[in-house]
Design an enzyme around this catalytic site. Structure first.
Site, mmCIF file in Angstrom:
data_model
loop_
_atom_site.group_PDB
_atom_site.id
_atom_site.type_symbol
_atom_site.label_atom_id
_atom_site.label_comp_id
_atom_site.label_asym_id
_atom_site.label_seq_id
_atom_site.Cartn_x
_atom_site.Cartn_y
_atom_site.Cartn_z
ATOM 1 N N GLY A 45 0.779 -1.243 0.000
ATOM 2 C CA GLY A 45 0.000 0.000 0.000
ATOM 3 C C GLY A 45 0.802 1.280 0.000
ATOM 4 O O GLY A 45 0.335 2.310 -0.485
ATOM 5 N N GLU A 99 4.486 3.858 5.831
ATOM 6 C CA GLU A 99 3.253 3.064 5.721
ATOM 7 C C GLU A 99 2.157 3.914 5.068
ATOM 8 O O GLU A 99 2.187 5.145 5.132
ATOM 9 C CB GLU A 99 2.854 2.597 7.139
ATOM 10 C CG GLU A 99 1.531 1.900 7.268
ATOM 11 C CD GLU A 99 1.432 0.566 6.537
ATOM 12 O OE1 GLU A 99 1.734 0.531 5.327
ATOM 13 O OE2 GLU A 99 0.997 -0.417 7.158
ATOM 14 N N ASP A 103 -4.847 2.155 10.872
ATOM 15 C CA ASP A 103 -6.269 1.946 11.119
ATOM 16 C C ASP A 103 -6.387 1.425 12.562
ATOM 17 O O ASP A 103 -6.349 2.203 13.506
ATOM 18 C CB ASP A 103 -6.732 0.947 10.044
ATOM 19 C CG ASP A 103 -8.204 0.667 10.041
ATOM 20 O OD1 ASP A 103 -8.984 1.597 10.040
ATOM 21 O OD2 ASP A 103 -8.579 -0.523 10.035
ATOM 22 N N ASP A 160 -5.632 0.069 -1.832
ATOM 23 C CA ASP A 160 -6.475 -0.776 -2.690
ATOM 24 C C ASP A 160 -7.743 -1.237 -2.016
ATOM 25 O O ASP A 160 -7.886 -1.149 -0.792
ATOM 26 C CB ASP A 160 -5.690 -2.034 -3.095
ATOM 27 C CG ASP A 160 -5.586 -3.020 -1.932
ATOM 28 O OD1 ASP A 160 -5.176 -2.596 -0.823
ATOM 29 O OD2 ASP A 160 -5.952 -4.199 -2.105
ATOM 30 N N ARG A 166 -5.128 1.084 -6.894
ATOM 31 C CA ARG A 166 -3.851 1.613 -6.381
ATOM 32 C C ARG A 166 -3.301 2.720 -7.272
ATOM 33 O O ARG A 166 -2.542 3.568 -6.825
ATOM 34 C CB ARG A 166 -2.802 0.491 -6.295
ATOM 35 C CG ARG A 166 -3.116 -0.586 -5.272
ATOM 36 C CD ARG A 166 -1.890 -1.478 -5.084
ATOM 37 N NE ARG A 166 -2.178 -2.728 -4.403
ATOM 38 C CZ ARG A 166 -2.248 -2.885 -3.084
ATOM 39 N NH1 ARG A 166 -2.059 -1.865 -2.288
ATOM 40 N NH2 ARG A 166 -2.493 -4.071 -2.565
HETATM 41 P P1 IMP Z 1 -4.275 -1.791 10.709
HETATM 42 O O1 IMP Z 1 -3.404 -2.950 11.077
HETATM 43 O O2 IMP Z 1 -5.699 -2.035 11.069
HETATM 44 O O3 IMP Z 1 -3.761 -0.459 11.224
HETATM 45 O O4 IMP Z 1 -4.338 -1.730 9.147
HETATM 46 C C1 IMP Z 1 -3.326 -1.347 8.382
HETATM 47 C C2 IMP Z 1 -3.491 -1.862 6.960
HETATM 48 O O5 IMP Z 1 -4.862 -2.047 6.588
HETATM 49 C C3 IMP Z 1 -2.967 -0.810 6.050
HETATM 50 O O6 IMP Z 1 -1.613 -1.015 5.782
HETATM 51 C C4 IMP Z 1 -3.828 -0.994 4.812
HETATM 52 O O7 IMP Z 1 -3.221 -1.915 3.951
HETATM 53 C C5 IMP Z 1 -5.124 -1.560 5.298
HETATM 54 N N1 IMP Z 1 -6.169 -0.505 5.395
HETATM 55 C C6 IMP Z 1 -6.690 0.047 6.498
HETATM 56 N N2 IMP Z 1 -7.616 0.962 6.189
HETATM 57 C C7 IMP Z 1 -7.675 1.009 4.847
HETATM 58 C C8 IMP Z 1 -8.427 1.798 3.916
HETATM 59 O O8 IMP Z 1 -9.253 2.670 4.250
HETATM 60 N N3 IMP Z 1 -8.185 1.546 2.608
HETATM 61 C C9 IMP Z 1 -7.291 0.615 2.154
HETATM 62 N N4 IMP Z 1 -6.558 -0.123 2.999
HETATM 63 C C10 IMP Z 1 -6.751 0.064 4.332
#
Ligand code: IMP
Length: 176
Positions: A45, A99, A103, A160, A166
């Site tokens: 990403g 990164e 999220d 994505d 992307r």
């Molecule tokens: P986390 O572990 O929940 O913080 O998620 C991180 C990963 O989730 C990121 O590196 C993204 O690849 C994916 N992600 C989280 N939110 C989104 C979004 O709104 N769009 C696309 N990918 C997301």
């Protein structure tokens, strides 16, 4: 400009992103001049953000890559896939992890923990987007983030949905 049907609206334009990336690049140039930092792109990403950001940093640096995954469609799978054996050689280095989005922060908190076990001289986390309302790992923040957003699923500029979108030059809200 032709906007795909699945894009509800543009959240950040190419110009807005460019401006933020230039600002961040300037800050990192001041911080890392003379340190030959290692910028590590979290695949896939962050790849577009990473390629713009390293060109906005006007001091010598090296690049590395590390792959993680957690999302299926617009849902977090809960687990984080990352193989510690694939961490580049970071011992004694000034490392900048790049990164796309934080999220829940499960991914980056795990990546940070893994990287710290490899004794970098310093470790900074920079991200393009931050969704603080979705946080599950308490108090986890990036050292720098370009934009804070609400609880929306966004695509484009490297992000994505099932590997699509992307290549959009802007960040758009995905129509689920
Ligand atoms: P986390 O572990 O929940 O913080 O998620 C991180 C990963 O989730 C990121 O590196 C993204 O690849 C994916 N992600 C989280 N939110 C989104 C979004 O709104 N769009 C696309 N990918 C997301």
């Amino acid at each position: 400009m032709c906007i795909p049907e699945k894009i509800e609206k543009i959240l950040f334009t190419e110009e807005q992103i460019k401006e933020k990336v230039a600002l961040l690049g300037g800050e990192l140039t001041k911080e890392y001049g003379g340190k030959n930092p290692l910028f590590v792109c979290i695949l896939k990403g962050a790849v577009v953000f990473f390629s713009d950001l390293i060109r906005a940093v006007k001091c010598p640096l090296e690049v590395g890559f590390f792959r993680t995954s957690s999302y299926v469609g617009t849902d977090s799978s809960g687990g984080v896939n990352a193989d510690e054996r694939e961490i580049p050689d970071i011992e004694g280095r000034d490392v900048v992890i790049v990164e796309d989005i934080i999220d829940t922060a499960r991914t980056l908190s795990k990546v940070k923990e893994m990287f710290l076990r490899h004794d970098p001289r310093s470790l900074r986390i920079v991200c393009l987007l931050d969704k603080p309302s979705r946080r599950e790992v308490e108090n986890f923040t990036a050292d720098n983030s370009c934009f804070e957003i609400e609880d929306l699923f966004v695509v484009g500029y490297g992000l994505d949905c099932d590997q699509q979108f992307r290549n959009l030059p802007y960040i758009g809200v995905y129509k689920a």
